[in-house]
Design a protein around this motif. Sequence first.
Motif, PDB file in Angstrom:
ATOM      1  N   ILE A 105       3.543  32.601 -33.205  1.00 14.99           N
ATOM      2  CA  ILE A 105       3.896  31.786 -34.377  1.00 14.99           C
ATOM      3  C   ILE A 105       4.697  32.630 -35.367  1.00 14.99           C
ATOM      4  N   ARG A 107       6.574  35.134 -34.666  1.00 10.82           N
ATOM      5  CA  ARG A 107       7.916  35.301 -34.111  1.00 10.82           C
ATOM      6  C   ARG A 107       8.779  34.065 -34.406  1.00 10.82           C
ATOM      7  N   ASP A 108       8.207  32.898 -34.195  1.00  9.17           N
ATOM      8  CA  ASP A 108       8.941  31.661 -34.478  1.00  9.17           C
ATOM      9  C   ASP A 108       9.245  31.527 -35.971  1.00  9.17           C
ATOM     10  N   ALA A 111      12.173  33.548 -36.993  1.00 12.99           N
ATOM     11  CA  ALA A 111      13.432  32.960 -36.544  1.00 12.99           C
ATOM     12  C   ALA A 111      13.750  31.678 -37.307  1.00 12.99           C
ATOM     13  N   GLY A 112      12.837  31.238 -38.144  1.00 12.74           N
ATOM     14  CA  GLY A 112      13.087  30.015 -38.904  1.00 12.74           C
ATOM     15  C   GLY A 112      12.689  28.765 -38.163  1.00 12.74           C
ATOM     16  N   VAL A 113      11.827  28.904 -37.156  1.00 16.60           N
ATOM     17  CA  VAL A 113      11.477  27.722 -36.376  1.00 16.60           C
ATOM     18  C   VAL A 113      10.058  27.224 -36.670  1.00 16.60           C
ATOM     19  N   HIS A 114       9.094  28.126 -36.824  1.00 14.05           N
ATOM     20  CA  HIS A 114       7.791  27.630 -37.253  1.00 14.05           C
ATOM     21  C   HIS A 114       7.833  27.460 -38.765  1.00 14.05           C
ATOM     22  N   GLY A 115       7.362  26.307 -39.210  1.00 17.49           N
ATOM     23  CA  GLY A 115       7.262  26.102 -40.650  1.00 17.49           C
ATOM     24  C   GLY A 115       8.440  25.347 -41.214  1.00 17.49           C
ATOM     25  N   LYS A 116       8.267  24.977 -42.458  1.00 15.05           N
ATOM     26  CA  LYS A 116       9.262  24.133 -43.110  1.00 15.05           C
ATOM     27  C   LYS A 116      10.325  24.983 -43.771  1.00 15.05           C
ATOM     28  N   ARG A 117      11.560  24.558 -43.648  1.00 13.97           N
ATOM     29  CA  ARG A 117      12.676  25.224 -44.328  1.00 13.97           C
ATOM     30  C   ARG A 117      13.329  24.220 -45.257  1.00 13.97           C
ATOM     31  N   TRP A 121      21.338  25.172 -44.525  1.00 13.79           N
ATOM     32  CA  TRP A 121      21.256  25.551 -43.110  1.00 13.79           C
ATOM     33  C   TRP A 121      22.150  26.731 -42.804  1.00 13.79           C
ATOM     34  N   ASN A 122      23.174  26.971 -43.626  1.00 12.80           N
ATOM     35  CA  ASN A 122      24.073  28.097 -43.358  1.00 12.80           C
ATOM     36  C   ASN A 122      24.044  29.123 -44.472  1.00 12.80           C
ATOM     37  N   LYS A 125      18.090  30.022 -47.751  1.00  7.11           N
ATOM     38  CA  LYS A 125      16.990  29.199 -47.243  1.00  7.11           C
ATOM     39  C   LYS A 125      15.736  29.521 -48.005  1.00  7.11           C
TER      40      LYS A 125
END
Lengths: 157, 307
Positions: A105, A107-108, A111-117, A121-122, A125
């Motif tokens: 988790i 690690r994700d 990388a910006g994948v687990h959890g809310k952002r 996007w560019n 964040k």
Amino acid sequence: MDSEAALAQSPQVQEHKIPKYITPPPPFSEGIFPCSDCHKDLKPNPKRRKLELMHTDIHLKHAGGEQWCLDCHDLNNRDKLHLINGKLIDFEEVYYLCGQCHGTIFRDWKAGVHGKRTGEWNGKKVYRLCTNCHNPHQPHFKPLKPKRPPERPSDIK
Amino acid sequence: MSKKQRKNPLSLKLDRRNFLKGSALGLAASALPLENADASFIEAFFQKHFREMNKKEIQEVLNRLEKEYSEQYKKHVTVKATKAMPGVQFGYGLDLSRCIGCRRCVYACIGENNQSRDPQIPWIQVLSFRKGDKWTDLEEADKYYNPATVPEPEHWYMPVQCQQCRHPACTRACPTQATWKEPDGIVVVDYNWCIGCRYCMAACPYGARHFNWGEPHIPDDELNPVTHYLGNRPRYKGVVEKCTFCIQRTREGRYPACVEICPVGARKFGNLLDPSSEIRYCIENKRVFRLKEELNTQPKFYYFYAT
């Protein structure tokens, strides 16, 4: 790409690169931090026990009851958390602590994948600390009331 | 709502065909209902196709629309036509292991994209499935579930919206070229060119397109005044609309509204051409799938199961 450059980009080497993004502060209950305000006059008691005088609102439902306060909170420095290796960390860096068990988790999340952002996007964040979404003492999300379902075609006038 | 309804000029009884017939006979003036038409109506009637207009012509259209919308909703409404960024293909990821079916995304979308409140035509449908069923049947999925709390035990949820296909079936079905794929991969609709034939809706295998059967109604104070010509500007009765990945936000670098509202962080968004983007990480590290892959529509909307 030579093998050295490839290694530098491998997930293993980059593992502990924490993205430098904005995170909201840890969500302390009002008046609870710094913990040392109250704890400085108390004699530390490392004995595993049920707390009855203070913190009775905390119901620890984490890791099937195996955890207890001093697994994460530090006995001697109350304003810090500690890792398994004894290193003290701030509440703002809580992801190191959670990442000890929840490595995939973590690690994700990096990388910006687990959890809310939120944010861009560019570009800029807004990340959230683990504790901004999960209550560390009861990390499982509480059920929510769903918003209104769509109208059935037969109900449209 | 103001008494004067905005009308899509194409939906008038007087159609282009009759008008052209009339003009061939030199009756142009009598064929047009000019006595109750103002200048903006005539401009709208003769508006060129969006992709054939030059910068100046687009600006004139935007100015006209801003004036119309600002009058109707009694506040300053802006209409932009921000172009696609070069080197960008938008992609979307949705983590099915996280979604709890709370429908926060549905209502964030309605608010951001100025969808009609009454009648309601939400762009996002959240489908509910029973866990462990041998066949997951999209057509039979329940989207009207309404328990006291979600997630319900033994259920999982799949939000479906426009999949922004690389090979969209809808755009090819459109007889007036009122819908097309933009350079950044967003499939858009020009509400001023849509004639409401709904061929695109029949062509779309995802049920992602929605038709304004009634006059769309948005309370003045709920209207989002920051709009894009190809996205969330207020629509007309009789036109088709759909998810545009929040074109008005994403072309300015922001996340779509559904990504930002999701309380469990199930929604991911980014540039497919950027190897360091979140969406690329999902595709490279998670087992992703796309809906109805066998149809070769090649969606840019990836579902995955992260845990």
